[in-house]
Enzyme design. Structure first.
Site, mmCIF file in Angstrom:
data_model
loop_
_atom_site.group_PDB
_atom_site.id
_atom_site.type_symbol
_atom_site.label_atom_id
_atom_site.label_comp_id
_atom_site.label_asym_id
_atom_site.label_seq_id
_atom_site.Cartn_x
_atom_site.Cartn_y
_atom_site.Cartn_z
ATOM 1 N N LYS A 109 -5.996 31.769 84.294
ATOM 2 C CA LYS A 109 -6.941 30.673 84.516
ATOM 3 C C LYS A 109 -6.530 29.451 83.707
ATOM 4 C CE LYS A 109 -11.049 33.313 85.691
ATOM 5 N NZ LYS A 109 -12.470 33.503 85.404
ATOM 6 N N SER B 252 -21.378 28.134 82.334
ATOM 7 C CA SER B 252 -20.337 27.226 81.847
ATOM 8 C C SER B 252 -19.770 26.382 82.982
ATOM 9 C CB SER B 252 -19.209 28.023 81.180
ATOM 10 O OG SER B 252 -19.664 28.642 80.013
#
Length: 165
Positions: free
Chosen positions: A41, A129
Site C-alpha cells: 500500500k 482513516s
C-alpha cells in the site's frame, strides 16, 4: 502479565482508534499498538510518522507500547509472547471481514492467538482513516475526527501534496 496487540495502519489515527486503545489499555497490563508496514500500500504517512502520531496521542497511557511491524501479525505476536489481538468494530459490516482475519490468525498461530472485538463508542462509529483522508484532500473540516496535533499533521501533508502537483 497480560498483554494484547492492537494492530492497524492508523493512517491517520482517529478518535475511534484512540477510543479502542484507551478501553483496551484498561483491560490489559500492556497494550502493543502495532503499526503495520504494508509494502503493498501507499499510505499518506510514513510508518515513522504514524508511530510518532500514536506515541503523541497515547502519551498519557503508561501501559502502551507503540511500534511498527511488517509481515504476519501472528509472527509479531509470537515474538512478543502476546496471545490476544484487539480489533474494533464500527458496524455489522466490519464483522465479517474482521471475523475472517481472526479465524485465519487463530489457524496460523495454531490456536495461540485469539481476537477480542470491541465495539466502537457510538460517537465514533462513523469514523475511518480513509474518510478523514478524503475530507482532508478536499480541504474540508475534519477536526471532529482527529486530535488537534494529528489534524495539523494531516493538513501539512496535504499542503505539501498540493504544492508538488
Amino acid at each position: 502479565m497480560k498483554a494484547a496487540i492492537y494492530p492497524g495502519s492508523f493512517d491517520p489515527v482517529t478518535y475511534g482508534h484512540i477510543d479502542i486503545i484507551r478501553r483496551a489499555s484498561e483491560m490489559f497490563d500492556v497494550l502493543h499498538v502495532a503499526v503495520l508496514d504494508n509494502k503493498a500500500k501507499t499510505p499518506l504517512f510514513s510508518v515513522d510518522e504514524r508511530v510518532k502520531m500514536l506515541k503523541d496521542v497515547t502519551c498519557d497511557m503508561p501501559n502502551i507500547v507503540v511500534e511498527s511491524f511488517s509481515g504476519l501479525l501472528v509472527d509479531y505476536a509470537k515474538k512478543n509472547d502476546i496471545h490476544v489481538s484487539v480489533r474494533g468494530l464500527r458496524a455489522v459490516t466490519d464483522f465479517e471481514y474482521e471475523l475472517q482475519i481472526a479465524q485465519m490468525n487463530r489457524l496460523l498461530s495454531k490456536g495461540s492467538l485469539d481476537t477480542i472485538f470491541l465495539t466502537t463508542s457510538l460517537e465514533y462509529a462513523y469514523l475511518s482513516s480513509s474518510g478523514v483522508r478524503e475530507i482532508a484532500s478536499f480541504g474540508g473540516d475534519f477536526s471532529m475526527c482527529v486530535p488537534p496535533e494529528v489534524e495539523e499533521m494531516v493538513k501539512k501533508k496535504y499542503e505539501s501534496v498540493r504544492k508538488a502537483d
